[in-house]
Design a protein around this motif. Sequence first.
Motif: not given
Length: 438
Positions: A378-388
Amino acid sequence: MPVVMKFGGTSVADAAAFENVARIVANERDAAPIVIVSAMSGVTDSLLAATNIASLENVFERHRAVAYELLDPSQATAFINQLRAVADKIDALLQSPAEYKSLQDAIVSFGETLSSTLLAEVLNKKGIAARHVDARRCIITDEEFTSAAPLMAETFAQSQSELIPVLESGVVPVLGGFIGSTKQGVTTTLGRGGSDYTAALIGAALGVREIQIWTDVTGVLTADPRVVPEAQTIERLSYGEAAELAYFGAKVLHPKTIQPAIENSIPVRICNSRAPQEPGTLVGPETETSPRTIKAIAHKTGVTTVQISSARMLGAYGFLRKLFEVFDEHRTVVDVVTTSEVSVSLSLDDASALPAIVAELEQLGTVSVENGRAIICVVGEGLRRTPGIAARVFSTISDINVTLISQGASSINVTFAIEEERVKEAVTRLHDEFFCEK
Ligand code: ASP
Ligand code: MG
């Protein structure tokens, strides 16, 4: 600022494909395009397999057919003469006792030389002023035949001096991808699939606005469409996201080939020759978070996982080195790796050397092997910042047994292994969860 337009082998498979390329280039005429082209599809393979000139008759025939169909008689005659000269050169090379790898590069380079010469002529015929530029004068490499590395300073200087005057005269330069030459002028190649690399090198050398990679898919998709028919094209990816996805499909750019673009922050657009009006996927430096936080759910089947457990690992140094040396000796690529205090788990695509590897690993600890696994990423820059998000991923598939969970150092992916039989179900459910409006 110019743009680089690179067309792969399927985009120049036959006369209809060449015409299509001409239309696409015509649409970008005002953007000062530099065109880079692969050999016609299958030609590189045929040249590599050739042992005698007769076996290449079909290759020559396909080029002739395009020339007769699309060029003026005088243009076609000139090209056919060139084709004959090339055939004679290949014939001589096939019979020469020269050192094998440089010979192979000399032969295989004719695929790109012919396709680019032909494309320049086709563009001219269609009223787009174009000139063939020998890529070997632009891409200067070391002497590592069949997978040569470009010498950057020389390549940049040569590309500028060869291409800028052509661009300034309002003419479209057309180059073959994949091929280069040593400082002494001996032909080399950049390795299979190297035309993308040529595109990135030329783009970086000229500081272009955008590098377009024209292929036969609509950019990068949110999931494999064979598993998830409602998969959509991803509009934007960061370089990092594209690199994570590269492992999961040859259709995505290889991170190595776009390195020169990354270093110069040049966006790379993946476009579909069959649907040129669609914007495709833009891979660039921006690390914007997509509204949906994750960009793609990629997967791969046929994976083997190996777990090594040993109390000797605890507090000891040198253990991991010994362990990875085993894979190194057997030239086996390790993909995902996770460790705990007393165990290491890893995944392999190619398990052919596994029996020998396991025998050696057993000297280090207890080994267990599982075949028929799949890796989901599962890929996305958002993973870095968005908890949960990771929690959401795992709760979506909470009834499926997950192993080998890893979040890369870049924190833009969560990767894990599951049983192969459940991959379709898992990917579909994850895609529904993250990409379908509810
Ligand atoms: N023609 C070369 C190959 O088939 C290079 C390329 O197409 O990128 O590998
Ligand atoms: Mg390719």
